[in-house]
Design an enzyme around this catalytic site. Structure first.
Site, PDB file in Angstrom:
ATOM      1  CB  SER A  56      -6.332   5.829   7.149  1.00 16.01           C
ATOM      2  OG  SER A  56      -7.358   4.935   6.758  1.00 16.01           O
ATOM      3  CG  ASP A 102      -2.572   4.241  -1.518  1.00 15.73           C
ATOM      4  OD1 ASP A 102      -3.293   4.164  -2.533  1.00 15.73           O
ATOM      5  OD2 ASP A 102      -2.576   3.384  -0.622  1.00 15.73           O
ATOM      6  CG  ASP A 114      -6.097   1.233  -1.109  1.00 15.50           C
ATOM      7  OD1 ASP A 114      -5.157   2.036  -1.000  1.00 15.50           O
ATOM      8  OD2 ASP A 114      -6.173   0.165  -0.465  1.00 15.50           O
ATOM      9  NE  ARG A 115      -3.813   4.299   3.114  1.00 12.39           N
ATOM     10  CZ  ARG A 115      -3.300   4.440   4.319  1.00 12.39           C
ATOM     11  NH1 ARG A 115      -2.719   5.570   4.660  1.00 12.39           N
ATOM     12  NH2 ARG A 115      -3.347   3.456   5.198  1.00 12.39           N
ATOM     13  CE  LYS A 174      -7.561   2.545   1.999  1.00 12.15           C
ATOM     14  NZ  LYS A 174      -7.379   1.310   2.757  1.00 12.15           N
ATOM     15  CD  GLU A 231     -10.858   2.663   6.884  1.00 14.00           C
ATOM     16  OE1 GLU A 231     -10.681   2.127   7.967  1.00 14.00           O
ATOM     17  OE2 GLU A 231     -10.289   2.303   5.840  1.00 14.00           O
ATOM     18  CG  ASP A 241      -2.835  -0.244  -2.531  1.00  9.00           C
ATOM     19  OD1 ASP A 241      -2.663   0.873  -2.019  1.00  9.00           O
ATOM     20  OD2 ASP A 241      -3.556  -1.114  -2.011  1.00  9.00           O
ATOM     21  CB  SER A 261      -0.963  -0.051   1.188  1.00  3.63           C
ATOM     22  OG  SER A 261      -1.851   1.002   1.119  1.00  3.63           O
ATOM     23  CG  HIS A 262       0.205   3.704   3.314  1.00  4.44           C
ATOM     24  ND1 HIS A 262      -0.691   2.665   3.503  1.00  4.44           N
ATOM     25  CD2 HIS A 262       0.800   3.900   4.506  1.00  4.44           C
ATOM     26  CE1 HIS A 262      -0.646   2.270   4.763  1.00  4.44           C
ATOM     27  NE2 HIS A 262       0.248   3.004   5.392  1.00  4.44           N
TER      28      HIS A 262
HETATM   29  C1  G16 Z   1      -5.306  -0.188   5.472  1.00  8.66           C
HETATM   30  C2  G16 Z   1      -6.743  -0.575   5.423  1.00  8.66           C
HETATM   31  C3  G16 Z   1      -7.594   0.613   5.808  1.00  8.66           C
HETATM   32  C4  G16 Z   1      -7.196   1.144   7.154  1.00  8.66           C
HETATM   33  C5  G16 Z   1      -5.720   1.413   7.176  1.00  8.66           C
HETATM   34  C6  G16 Z   1      -5.331   1.704   8.593  1.00  8.66           C
HETATM   35  O1  G16 Z   1      -5.054   0.789   4.505  1.00  8.66           O
HETATM   36  O2  G16 Z   1      -7.079  -1.002   4.133  1.00  8.66           O
HETATM   37  O3  G16 Z   1      -8.924   0.234   5.796  1.00  8.66           O
HETATM   38  O4  G16 Z   1      -7.842   2.325   7.475  1.00  8.66           O
HETATM   39  O5  G16 Z   1      -5.005   0.295   6.744  1.00  8.66           O
HETATM   40  O6  G16 Z   1      -3.997   1.637   8.740  1.00  8.66           O
HETATM   41  P1  G16 Z   1      -3.366   1.579  10.173  1.00  8.66           P
HETATM   42  O7  G16 Z   1      -3.743   0.272  10.806  1.00  8.66           O
HETATM   43  O8  G16 Z   1      -1.919   1.730   9.856  1.00  8.66           O
HETATM   44  O9  G16 Z   1      -3.915   2.757  10.918  1.00  8.66           O
HETATM   45  P2  G16 Z   1      -4.049   0.546   3.301  1.00  8.66           P
HETATM   46  O10 G16 Z   1      -4.206   1.725   2.414  1.00  8.66           O
HETATM   47  O11 G16 Z   1      -2.705   0.459   3.985  1.00  8.66           O
HETATM   48  O12 G16 Z   1      -4.465  -0.749   2.710  1.00  8.66           O
END
Ligand code: G16
Length: 565
Positions: free
Chosen positions: A376, A287, A291-292, A387, A374, A289, A122-123
């Site tokens: 985030s 981000d 999704d953000r 997302k 969310e 991948d 992801s990010h």
């Molecule tokens: C992932 C989940 C999100 C969540 C985030 C929280 O995001 O897909 O639903 O809000 O983690 O991250 P943390 O536990 O670090 O606060 P992503 O974009 O990393 O897949």
């Protein structure tokens, strides 16, 4: 050009041993790339996944793709051979092993596949010394629920054998199907299903004419990550944006050495453009991948919590997919209460879930949630089960296009700032901020959480005054899924005050090493005289209370956070 080849294969049984620590976090298994490159690390997890899926997966088709990061090219070949070795019928792979997370969800849903695998952390940054990750999505396109990820973890602790097909590496640079006996690998265009989905949600013709408005200017930053592979075809070819509008849209294996997290700290080039002279009207980023998302107006940042509230409030009028109204809305617990106010006014079912997109899936499948978000930087809807960064950008563009429709020539553009300010006038403003303390020793981070439990949850009674506010409740958030009754406990410490202000602490579930403490603070104001005030200024009191209650500076040795959003 499609190519076709046919060859059989045999399955080699390779002995292996359990490896410690293969438990998935908030979203899949994320570790340092070198850990994944160590002997059998990835193969053990994938084999455990197929063991967890059992007979049900045999003869089925899954999709496979990723965010283009370092090690994906080797990983994709390992996964293909294990998929064939474990009796799957077919794997559909994005060309060059590319597929954004929401696009994967669309591929699974539209093609009615058994599931899909996404290679992404992801990010988190990419490269030999950075992060790698893998996650499995199920047949509704949703991240695998905990009952599956727990099962996978169970198998990682007892695994003894890998079942590997002995065929050569598959060329993923050309569209088409390669067959090895009964097993097929089909390389597809990773944009097709996703764009078809987005076309069904939005009015592309209306967006095109908005892009043609000479008063509107736009910039999109892919942070050298996966949406760079989609941006030109979406914004330039489909919607008529100028190619100059694309920033960092060449995907790179190391994301250009950057941190592909669309926030005020890491998307600094975009932030400088939007807050500089001659800034464009609208800026957005996604981000690693895809999704953000982050949404910016000229000299204006839209918090993700406000973003989902504004989208929900305007969806019916601006987005054809929602023209019959919303079925309900949902947000994760640490996300601000801005969305709650929209739900209340529009009389919509509302849900508060733990952090993690996987919790929205059941609500969507049951027709109880159309839009969710969310803090985030995740926003999305029930068109897919992830997302969706580009969806959020198109949602905002649709709102702007609608607000600017039919305004006479020479009329000033209704801006992002105007839209948000109008929203606050109607609903009031939830001032909100998140402080991240990254790379804290796990033991120290646990101490902060334990201290909050002992000194606040266990000891302070509701009605007590803390930092000038009266305590309403303090607990560790637990969630019972209204659809399947599953319970998720220990989802973050909440300190809620009678004036609606909240302090929340939780540990990140997406890091690859050490711990990240997230501290979330929120307070509500409905006096328009406050609306333009700086959030840090308005929140100063509650931030001081949060630091005092947690004793975070003393327990971690940190006098300031690494990231503030
Ligand atoms: C992932 C989940 C999100 C969540 C985030 C929280 O995001 O897909 O639903 O809000 O983690 O991250 P943390 O536990 O670090 O606060 P992503 O974009 O990393 O897949």
């Amino acid at each position: 050009m499609a190519s076709a080849a046919t060859q059989g294969f045999s399955v080699v049984s390779k002995p292996t041993k359990p490896i410690e620590g293969q438990k998935t976090g908030t979203s899949g298994l994320r570790k340092k790339t070198k850990v994944f490159q160590s002997e059998n690390y990835l193969a053990n997890w994938i084999q455990s996944l197929f063991l967890a899926l059992g007979e049900e997966a045999k003869g089925k088709t899954i999709a496979l793709g990723g965010d283009g990061r370092y090690f994906n090219k080797e990983a994709v070949q390992i996964i293909l051979k294990l998929a064939a070795g474990n009796g799957l019928k077919k794997v559909v792979v994005g060309k060059d092993a590319i597929t954004a997370t929401p696009a994967m969800s669309a591929i699974i849903r539209r093609r009615k596949l058994y599931g899909g695998l996404i290679m992404s952390a992801s990010h988190n940054p990419a490269g030999p010394d950075e992060d790698w990750g893998i996650k499995f999505n199920y047949s509704a396109g949703e991240p695998a629920p905990e009952k599956i990820t727990d099962k996978i973890y169970g198998f990682t602790q007892s695994i003894q054998e890998l079942k590997i097909a002995d065929f050569p590496d598959v060329d993923l640079s050309k569209l088409g199907t390669t067959s090895f006996g009964d097993f097929e690998v089909e390389v597809i265009d990773y944009t097709t299903d996703y764009f078809d989905e987005l076309r069904e949600v939005f009015d592309f013709a209306k967006l095109r004419s908005f892009f043609a408005n000479p008063r509107f200017s736009f910039v999109y930053d892919a942070l050298h990550a996966v949406t760079g592979a989609y941006a030109s075809r979406l914004f330039v070819d489909e919607l008529g944006a100028s190619p100059d509008a694309l920033l960092n849209c060449v995907p790179k294996e190391d994301f250009g050495g950057g941190h592909p997290d669309p926030n005020l700290t890491y998307a600094h080039e975009l932030v400088e453009r939007l807050f500089g002279t001659d800034a464009p009207d609208f800026g957005a980023a996604s981000d690693g991948d895809g999704d953000r998302n982050m949404i910016l107006g000229r000299s204006f940042f839209v918090t993700p919590s406000d973003s989902v509230a504004v989208i929900a409030a305007n969806a019916q009028a601006a987005i054809p997919y929602f023209s019959a109204g919303l079925k309900g809305v949902a947000r994760s617990m640490p996300t601000s209460g801005a969305l709650d106010r929209v739900a209340k006014r529009l009389n919509l079912p509302f849900h508060e879930t733990p952090t993690g997109w996987k919790f929205f899936g059941n609500l969507m499948d049951a027709g109880q949630c159309s839009i969710c978000g969310e803090e985030s930087f995740g926003t999305g809807a029930d068109h897919v089960r992830e997302k969706d960064g580009l969806w959020a950008v198109l949602a905002w563009l649709s709102i702007l296009a609608t607000k600017n429709e039919g305004r006479g020539e020479g009329a000033a553009l209704v801006s992002v700032r105007d839209v948000v300010t109008e929203h606050w006038r109607t609903y009031g403003r939830n001032f909100y901020s998140r402080y991240d303390y990254e790379g804290v020793e796990s033991e120290r981070a646990e101490k902060v959480m334990a201290h909050l439990t002992e000194s606040v949850i266990d000891t302070v009674q509701p009605g007590t005054e803390l930092g000038g506010r009266v305590l309403e409740t303090a607990d560790n958030f637990a969630y019972t899924d209204p659809i399947d009754g599953s319970v998720a406990k220990g989802q973050g410490i909440r300190v809620v005050f009678r004036d609606g202000s909240r302090i929340i602490f939780r540990l990140s579930g997406t890091g690859s090493a050490g711990a990240t403490i997230r501290m979330y603070v929120e307070t509500y104001r409905d006096d328009p005289a406050d609306f333009d005030r700086d959030a840090q200024d308005v929140l100063a009191g509650i931030i001081a209370t949060a630091l005092e209650l947690s004793d975070l500076p003393a327990l971690t040795g940190r006098d300031k956070p690494t990231v503030i959003t």
